[in-house]
Design a protein around this motif. Sequence first.
Motif, short mmCIF file in Angstrom:
data_model
loop_
_atom_site.label_atom_id
_atom_site.label_comp_id
_atom_site.label_asym_id
_atom_site.label_seq_id
_atom_site.Cartn_x
_atom_site.Cartn_y
_atom_site.Cartn_z
N PRO A 228 0.84 -1.21 0.00
CA PRO A 228 0.00 0.00 0.00
C PRO A 228 0.87 1.25 0.00
N ASN A 229 0.50 2.21 -0.84
CA ASN A 229 1.29 3.44 -1.00
C ASN A 229 2.68 3.12 -1.54
N ARG A 261 17.08 10.80 6.86
CA ARG A 261 15.75 11.16 7.34
C ARG A 261 14.68 10.15 6.95
N PHE A 262 14.78 9.59 5.74
CA PHE A 262 13.68 8.78 5.24
C PHE A 262 14.02 7.33 4.92
N LEU A 263 15.28 7.00 4.73
CA LEU A 263 15.61 5.66 4.23
C LEU A 263 16.45 4.86 5.21
N SER A 272 6.06 6.07 7.97
CA SER A 272 5.88 6.87 9.19
C SER A 272 6.61 8.20 9.08
N ALA A 273 7.83 8.18 8.53
CA ALA A 273 8.60 9.42 8.35
C ALA A 273 7.90 10.35 7.38
N VAL A 274 7.29 9.79 6.34
CA VAL A 274 6.55 10.61 5.39
C VAL A 274 5.37 11.29 6.06
#
Length: 278
Positions: A228-229, A261-263, A272-274
Motif C-alpha cells: 500500500p502506498n 531522514r527517510f531511508l 511513518s517518516a513521510v
Amino acid sequence: MSDKTMTADEAVARLHSGMTLGIGGWGSRRKPMALVRALLRSGITDLTVVSYGGPDVGMLAAAGRIRRLVAPFATLDSIPLEPHFRAARERGAFELTEIDEAMFMWGLHAAANRLPFLPVRAGIGSDVMRVNPGLRTVTSPYDDGETFVAMPALRLDAALVHVNRADRLGNGQYLGPDPYFDDLFCEAADTAYVSCERVVDTAELTKDAAPQSLLIKRHTVTGVVEAPNGAHFTSCAPDYGRDEAFQKTYATTPWPQFTARFLGGDEQAYQSAVREGS
C-alpha cells in the motif's frame, strides 16, 4: 498455479549484483518505489538499469548502485530533470546509453518476443546514432528498400513494476490512464516482481473493471508484493496522485540527509517518516 505473494525484502533477496534490471512506470508515475527502497536496503550494486527514468533512477544513482543506465530520459515530470540523476551523471558515476523513447519501447518488444532486434524508424537522422556508435541499421528486403535502425533487444534479468491491484497468482491490473509498458518489462525479463496497492481475489479483478485492465499475465510474474502506498512519492492513479510536496523535498535535499531522514529503516519506518514530515 501457486501463491506467489512475498514481501519486498524477499523479492529483492532473489536479485543479485551485476544484474540487468528493468524498472517499470514512467518518470514520476507509478514507479515501484517500495521495491526500489528495498533494493536500497540491500547490498546489491553494479546494476545495469533499464527504465523510463524517474526517482527510481535518481535514488539508485545517488546511492552508487548503477554501473550503466539505459534510458530515454530521467525526469520527475513536474521537475523536468531528475536532480540526483543529474548530479551522479555530472560526476561520471555511471555509463549512460541514451536512446529515443520509441527505440526503447521497440527494444522491450524485441526482448519480449525473444528477437535479437526489431527495425524502427525512430533515431534515423538524429544524434542518437552519433552518440550510440554501436547501433546498426538494416535495409528492408522488400521493394521499398527503406533503411531502419536495428534496435537491439533490451533483455532483462529481472523486472520490477507496480500496479493498482493483483491476485496471488500474479495477474496484475492497472486502473489509471496509462499502462506505461509494464507488461513489456515483465515479458522481457527472466523474472518479474509485481508490487501492488492491494492483493485481491482473482474474481474481484474484473468485478468493477474491464478485462482489458488486466495488463500483466501470471505466467510472466515470479513474485507479488502487497505494498500500500508502494509507488509513493510518484503517482498511482486513481488511488493517489503524485506527492508534489514530498517530491520537492526529495529534489532539494542532499542525498545523505534525505537517506538519513527517510531511508534509514524499513518500509514501515519510511511511511511513518513521510506522515510525520507532511
